[in-house]
Design a protein around this motif. Structure first.
Motif: not given
Length: 232
Positions: A20, A71, A74, A97, A217, A221
């Motif tokens: 992340y 991405e 994650v 996402r 965010e 993380a």
């Protein structure tokens, strides 16, 4: 690889958090820093700016690729982490996402076209210089439109992720609230940029919300890396 078999373990959370943070660094470089340095406040034209600094432009594309690969990891890791909380919401969050990543990947086609035209790899001899410049500006505008699109999917993801964080009880509730409230900033940004660019109030609102979601965010993380989920 056995660490990936225990989505509620601290080691699993730490790896997810590191990926992340990779997204934050690579995305900040590719999405914010490179465009601002190349095009911010300059009037030479899209193709001219790229032709003057082709290596720098390519470094932005490399940042995009690193970000998207992180991405994917994650997205999968968060899905399995929160599946015990709500399989349906966790899947929906993952799909939203992943849809964002798919749009980002499509935007690389416009980046590649800009690079080829600017460096002469695709000379377009049948077009005048002015026509090529206009085409470059159009490709950049279409790339920017891709940003407005992926931000919609990312907003949905953050709403769902925030709800999962709140419901799970594994993380501070403030992080979940920040993801839900602040995540709306991406949607507001898309509306402001595409439909209502002259509405100053939206511009102020999006900045405030984006600050909230950025802190949330990063906090999420870092919590994954340092503490991990508080699973009973």
């Amino acid at each position: 690889m056995h660490v990936f078999n225990d989505p509620q373990s601290k080691r699993y959370a730490r790896i997810a958090g590191l990926f992340y943070l990779t997204i934050a660094v690579a995305g900040g470089y590719a999405i914010a820093y490179v465009p601002a340095e190349l095009f911010g406040g300059k009037s030479a034209g899209t193709l001219a700016e790229i032709a003057a600094r082709p290596g720098f432009f390519l470094s932005g594309i490399a940042g995009d690729v690193v970000m998207m690969l992180a991405e994917v990891v994650v997205t999968a890791m968060l899905f399995f982490m929160f599946r015990p909380v709500s399989p349906a919401l966790s899947l929906a969050a993952a799909l939203a996402r992943f849809a964002m990543v798919a749009v980002m990947a499509t935007m690389l086609f416009f980046q590649a076209a800009l690079y080829m035209i600017a460096t002469g790899a695709m000379p377009l001899d049948g077009m005048t210089g002015a026509m090529r410049a206009d085409l470059g500006d159009l490709l950049r505008a279409m790339h920017d439109a891709g940003v407005w699109i992926w931000q919609i999917f990312f907003t949905v993801h953050l709403w769902l992720l925030g709800a999962l964080v709140l419901t799970s009880g594994w993380f501070p509730r403030l992080l979940g609230l920040g993801l839900i409230v602040g995540g709306t900033g991406y949607l507001v940004d898309s509306i402001h940029a595409f439909a209502l660019p002259d509405m100053a109030l939206l511009g102020i609102l999006k900045v405030a919300l984006l600050i909230i979601v950025t802190l949330s965010e990063l906090g999420f993380a870092l919590w994954l890396v340092i503490r991990g989920p508080r699973v009973a």
